[in-house]
Write an enzyme that holds these catalytic residues in place. Structure first.
Site: not given
Length: 196
Positions: A105-106, A147-148, A50, A151, A45
């Site tokens: 997380c990225l 999670h996304e 991000q 963000h 995701g």
């Protein structure tokens, strides 16, 4: 085009995203770049904050989770090939038991922690053709979406940890924001010293 992923500590990750419309500049190209950036970083995701954009847009592809042998056949089937663009998403309801799952997380590389989330969500969103959907998702699929979704609400998974865990991670998080970390994808670090 692969875009740099914004690291922990950048204020854009704390902004609540704005809704967008069909006329958002270069939207098709932006979505295409987000997919490419996510796959390049081996993510499932990626949300617009991000990549530095405080808008309500994220992409999810849970296929990599579908070969997890701890999942039931039904769960594997649900995750395999689930690829979706979420525009102007709003979670209407979260229900069911809370359950722990190890998340990463990225934007926060090399840190993984167990996070509690509700097992089911009802979400309203537009797809990339601006068609409206109201869907109910559960299990791992709901978790990836939650999670996304966090963000675009300015929330990171580390916010959901105990105060003790947060204190223990403080130094590692500070190092990430300074770029003192090795990653195999492009990142932009908010507190990196110039000229190094």
């Amino acid at each position: 085009m692969t875009l740099p992923i914004i690291a922990y500590g950048d204020p854009v990750l704390r902004k609540v995203g704005e809704d967008i419309d069909k006329d958002y500049p270069n939207l098709k190209e932006l979505i295409s770049n987000m997919w490419e950036t996510m796959y390049n970083a081996s993510g499932v995701g990626l949300a617009a904050p991000q990549i530095g954009l405080p808008i309500r847009l994220f992409v999810v592809d849970t296929t990599p989770f579908s070969d997890d042998e701890d999942l039931t056949k039904e769960e594997q089937k649900q995750l395999n090939g689930f690829k979706q663009v979420f525009i102007n998403a709003h979670i209407e309801e979260e229900s069911g038991e809370e359950w722990l799952f190890n998340e990463g997380c990225l934007s926060i590389p090399d840190i993984r922690e167990d996070v509690n989330r509700k097992e089911r969500i009802k979400i309203n969103y537009l797809d990339d053709t601006f068609k409206e959907h109201v869907e109910i998702y559960d299990g791992l699929l709901a978790r990836v979406i939650q999670h996304e979704y966090d963000h675009i609400e300015g929330i990171l998974f580390t916010d959901k940890l105990s105060s003790l865990k947060k204190r223990l991670l403080k130094g590692r998080l500070a190092n990430i924001s300074k770029g003192k970390i090795n990653v195999d994808y492009r990142m932009r670090f908010p507190n990196q010293k110039k000229g190094r």
